[in-house]
Design a protein around this motif. Structure first.
Motif, PDB file in Angstrom:
ATOM      1  N   ASP A   1      56.474  30.137  46.398  1.00  0.00           N
ATOM      2  CA  ASP A   1      57.381  29.362  47.244  1.00  0.00           C
ATOM      3  C   ASP A   1      57.955  30.309  48.311  1.00  0.00           C
ATOM      4  O   ASP A   1      57.844  31.532  48.193  1.00  0.00           O
ATOM      5  N   HIS A   2      58.577  29.720  49.326  1.00  0.00           N
ATOM      6  CA  HIS A   2      59.290  30.540  50.302  1.00  0.00           C
ATOM      7  C   HIS A   2      60.481  31.205  49.626  1.00  0.00           C
ATOM      8  O   HIS A   2      60.967  30.729  48.610  1.00  0.00           O
ATOM      9  N   GLY A   3      60.956  32.280  50.231  1.00  0.00           N
ATOM     10  CA  GLY A   3      62.130  32.952  49.700  1.00  0.00           C
ATOM     11  C   GLY A   3      63.381  32.115  49.945  1.00  0.00           C
ATOM     12  O   GLY A   3      63.336  31.099  50.639  1.00  0.00           O
ATOM     13  N   PRO A   4      64.508  32.538  49.373  1.00  0.00           N
ATOM     14  CA  PRO A   4      65.747  31.776  49.538  1.00  0.00           C
ATOM     15  C   PRO A   4      66.185  31.727  50.995  1.00  0.00           C
ATOM     16  O   PRO A   4      65.969  32.690  51.743  1.00  0.00           O
ATOM     17  N   PRO A   5      66.818  30.655  51.419  1.00  0.00           N
ATOM     18  CA  PRO A   5      67.296  30.564  52.802  1.00  0.00           C
ATOM     19  C   PRO A   5      68.544  31.432  53.005  1.00  0.00           C
ATOM     20  O   PRO A   5      69.239  31.761  52.050  1.00  0.00           O
ATOM     21  N   GLY A   6      68.766  31.814  54.237  1.00  0.00           N
ATOM     22  CA  GLY A   6      69.991  32.527  54.584  1.00  0.00           C
ATOM     23  C   GLY A   6      69.979  34.012  54.276  1.00  0.00           C
ATOM     24  O   GLY A   6      71.005  34.672  54.383  1.00  0.00           O
TER      25      GLY A   6
ATOM     26  N   THR B   1      53.693  33.007  55.379  1.00  0.00           N
ATOM     27  CA  THR B   1      53.072  31.726  55.700  1.00  0.00           C
ATOM     28  C   THR B   1      51.963  31.451  54.695  1.00  0.00           C
ATOM     29  O   THR B   1      51.169  32.350  54.403  1.00  0.00           O
ATOM     30  N   PRO B   2      51.908  30.216  54.191  1.00  0.00           N
ATOM     31  CA  PRO B   2      50.765  29.875  53.328  1.00  0.00           C
ATOM     32  C   PRO B   2      49.477  30.133  54.095  1.00  0.00           C
ATOM     33  O   PRO B   2      49.391  29.843  55.301  1.00  0.00           O
ATOM     34  N   HIS B   3      48.503  30.701  53.399  1.00  0.00           N
ATOM     35  CA  HIS B   3      47.255  31.142  54.013  1.00  0.00           C
ATOM     36  C   HIS B   3      46.555  29.980  54.723  1.00  0.00           C
ATOM     37  O   HIS B   3      46.149  30.077  55.868  1.00  0.00           O
ATOM     38  N   ASP B   4      46.440  28.873  54.009  1.00  0.00           N
ATOM     39  CA  ASP B   4      45.768  27.705  54.547  1.00  0.00           C
ATOM     40  C   ASP B   4      46.867  26.778  55.074  1.00  0.00           C
ATOM     41  O   ASP B   4      47.751  26.377  54.330  1.00  0.00           O
ATOM     42  N   GLY B   5      46.777  26.446  56.350  1.00  0.00           N
ATOM     43  CA  GLY B   5      47.823  25.629  56.957  1.00  0.00           C
ATOM     44  C   GLY B   5      48.056  24.303  56.257  1.00  0.00           C
ATOM     45  O   GLY B   5      49.141  23.736  56.331  1.00  0.00           O
ATOM     46  N   SER B   6      47.031  23.796  55.548  1.00  0.00           N
ATOM     47  CA  SER B   6      47.199  22.502  54.892  1.00  0.00           C
ATOM     48  C   SER B   6      48.021  22.622  53.607  1.00  0.00           C
ATOM     49  O   SER B   6      48.530  21.648  53.094  1.00  0.00           O
ATOM     50  N   LYS B   7      48.118  23.845  53.112  1.00  0.00           N
ATOM     51  CA  LYS B   7      48.891  24.023  51.877  1.00  0.00           C
ATOM     52  C   LYS B   7      50.349  24.268  52.211  1.00  0.00           C
ATOM     53  O   LYS B   7      50.672  24.966  53.154  1.00  0.00           O
ATOM     54  N   ARG B   8      51.197  23.709  51.445  1.00  0.00           N
ATOM     55  CA  ARG B   8      52.619  23.929  51.653  1.00  0.00           C
ATOM     56  C   ARG B   8      53.217  24.527  50.404  1.00  0.00           C
ATOM     57  O   ARG B   8      52.766  24.246  49.301  1.00  0.00           O
ATOM     58  N   TRP B   9      54.206  25.348  50.593  1.00  0.00           N
ATOM     59  CA  TRP B   9      54.937  25.887  49.458  1.00  0.00           C
ATOM     60  C   TRP B   9      56.179  25.030  49.224  1.00  0.00           C
ATOM     61  O   TRP B   9      56.749  24.546  50.198  1.00  0.00           O
TER      62      TRP B   9
END
Lengths: 169, 461
Positions: free
Chosen positions: B151-156, B164-172
């Motif tokens: 997943d992405h790291g914590p905000p702030g 960035t996820p390697h494949d643009g179609s994939k989302r974390w």
């Protein structure tokens, strides 16, 4: 005594210091329990000593916030997960925060027998101090997610303002 | 090709920003999971994709300290202090550091925040030990496999780089990627040993390297020791009682071990005794179900697809293909599996199955859950443990349970099996997917399960 204070992670680090001479501390009945309680007492004493020892903040350049008058910089050496907010760029504040930081009970010890992880919070920001394992008691401090059993106490501390820290006797 | 790889390229450390063991363990690190580079990033102040790179640069010593500290938990702390499937059949809920930073606000207030916090630290790569920029990488162990959730790291936090996820179609956050635990162990061990060797090569950091090597040896011994491993796997109550349980149950203790992996960590002896009492049963009934389990399903398929395939095979064996069935006990009677109600296990499991090497099996369900939640969720839970039996029976003793704490991958497969078993894909074509009342009425599946199944199988809500 609450049994959940006897966290294996804490004990591992002590075992590591002693070259794992304890053997299997889980299955040896009363003797093992006494040993563990003794170890916990020693660890707590060590933590108290550690918390009184003068500690130094290792504030890395790349943790420092960028300011308006910074000339700008190319990609710095080192990629970091967090940078301090601008209001934390105050040596006196950093020293005070480190001095009153709480020892993570699950953090174990560093290679010199000092607490390895310290936590503190102020102004909705949670800081960790991770021992740099130097001969001097030095801690690398930066904002971190408070995934620790101290999170309730830290949430209380996070409600304080920076002024509260300075006003504290 | 390795499925997980941590590639290290050693560098000289910047003198103003490295302290202690960081001085000799400064490197560029690239983490690959299958074809995906988890460390692909660009500078925070740049949006240009052409400036992307696959590595992060910084000290490795903190990552080593985290692995050494958490090693037994990374490998054996299977119980999750949350319900991974609480949102239904389609959503997993393995928390990342982003969730932790938000106080696990998407998780029920009833969950113990202390347990969540400790779990999060022990399973989030590098947390509390390293300030090296990494995405949130959560390691979720099972007995023979390990799952990785990114997943992405914590905000702030104002990190210096953005991942960035390697494949643009994939989302974390991504679904967990599962692979053999042995492979993960080998790669993490190689990484730690390489870092320790590097630290040992410098007189300045040899003290730390020697100390950390002792800790490493100790923690690996701990993880390999069956007694201490049992405490991490099942909690102290069960670990302390294990010898006695093994004397009482003999080889049937393997059934108990399986069930305990699917229940929350037991804290009361009474609960343990209730489960143990359910393991004494005699059955000489024929075991027709073994015919369905005989041909292994393709393990390369995702867990949910395995569940669908198994349910289709079960329906073919029973000769009911797309037809609805009313009475589940008739089905179990035909398969030779006695079904019994039990009480006093609420909160531990909704249904469970045990079987011996001869293929004699017994299934039970929580009578209290049945009374409070109703018939349809109970039918689903019983069907799910049938899926567990058919998928996991391998000729030995088996114990498995379905409930709020059952294991992730097995539960995803079992949920898919139950949904397809009760409401087959072949039937959906002839039904109006929006008429959930009709589907529920005819096929005896709950509305929430039916609606997720329709989304998962037809791709429409």
């Amino acid at each position: 005594m609450k049994t959940d204070r006897l966290q294996p992670g804490t004990i591992f680090m002590r075992r590591g210091l002693r070259g794992a001479q304890w053997g299997n501390w889980y299955g040896e009945g009363a003797a093992a329990l006494l040993h563990r309680l003794g170890a916990l007492g020693r660890l707590k004493r060590k933590m108290m000593e550690g918390s009184r020892e003068k500690k130094v903040v290792r504030c890395k350049n790349y943790h420092r916030p960028l300011k308006k008058d910074d000339p700008g910089q190319l990609r710095a050496r080192g990629d970091v997960k967090s940078r301090c907010p601008a209001w934390a760029d105050d040596e006196r504040l950093r020293t005070l925060l480190l001095a009153e930081a709480i020892v993570d009970p699950d953090g174990g010890e560093d290679s010199h027998g000092r607490p390895r992880r310290l936590w503190n919070a102020v102004n909705d920001c949670y800081f960790i101090g991770v021992s740099t394992n130097e001969a001097e008691a030095a801690y690398n401090c930066y904002p971190e997610t408070p995934a620790t059993r101290l999170h309730r106490e830290l949430a209380e501390r996070a409600r304080r303002s920076v002024e509260d820290i300075f006003d504290c006797p | 090709m390795k499925r997980l790889s941590l590639e290290v390229d050693w560098l000289d450390a910047p003198p103003e920003d490295a302290f202690g063991p960081e001085v000799s363990t400064w490197a560029r690190l690239s983490i690959f999971l299958d074809d995906e580079c988890l460390t692909r990033n660009h500078a925070s102040d740049s949006r240009a994709a052409q400036e992307e790179r696959d590595y992060v640069e910084g000290p490795m010593s903190g990552l080593v300290e985290w692995l050494v500290e958490t090693w037994p938990y990374v490998l054996w702390d299977i119980h999750m202090p949350f319900e991974p499937f609480a949102l239904g059949l389609g959503k997993s809920r393995i928390p990342s550091l982003r969730d932790a930073q938000q106080g696990w606000s998407q998780y029920g207030e009833h969950l113990d925040r202390n347990e969540l916090a400790i779990w999060q630290h022990r399973h989030s790569f590098g947390h509390g030990a390293s300030n090296l920029a990494l995405p949130s990488i959560t390691l979720v162990p099972d007995i023979r496999r390990i799952g990785v959730v990114v997943d992405h790291g914590p905000p702030g936090f104002d990190p210096s780089v953005r991942f960035t996820p390697h494949d643009g179609s994939k989302r974390w956050p991504a679904e967990p990627v599962w692979f053999a635990k042995d492979e993960a162990v080998a790669e993490f061990e190689r990484f730690v040993n390489e870092c320790l060797d590097k630290a040992r090569s410098s007189a300045e950091t040899r003290h730390w390297a020697d100390w950390m090597s002792n800790c490493w040896r100790s923690t690996r011994e701990q993880a390999a020791n069956t007694v201490s491993r049992r405490e991490v796997l099942y909690g102290r109550l069960v670990a302390d009682a294990w010898d006695e349980l093994q004397t009482r149950l003999g080889e049937r203790s393997q059934m108990l071990a399986g069930i305990l992996l699917d229940t929350p960590i037991l804290k009361e002896r009474e609960s343990l005794d209730r489960l143990v009492n359910e393991l004494y049963w005699e059955s000489v009934r024929p075991s027709a179900w073994k015919e369905i389990a005989r041909n292994a399903i393709d393990g390369a398929l995702p867990a949910y697809a395995q569940g669908y395939a198994l349910a289709t095979r079960a329906r073919e064996f029973l000769g009911i293909r797309a037809k609805p069935f009313l009475d589940l006990s008739n089905i179990f009677g035909f398969m030779g599996i006695p079904l019994a109600a039990c009480s006093g296990v609420s909160g531990l499991l909704r249904a469970a199955v045990t079987s011996d090497p001869e293929g004699r099996a017994r299934m039970l369900y929580d009578d209290d859950f049945s009374k409070s939640a109703g018939v349809l969720p109970t039918r689903f839970s019983i069907s799910a443990v049938l899926g567990r039996l058919l998928a996991e029976f391998s000729g030995g003793y088996l114990g498995a349970a379905h409930g709020s704490a059952s294991r992730w991958e097995q539960t995803q497969r079992a949920n898919a099996f139950a949904a397809e078993f009760l409401l087959p894909r072949a039937a959906l074509d002839a039904l109006d997917p929006n008429d959930l009342d009709h589907i529920t009425h005819v096929y005896g599946i709950s509305k929430s399960a039916a609606s997720w199944h329709v989304i998962n199988r037809l791709g429409t809500a």
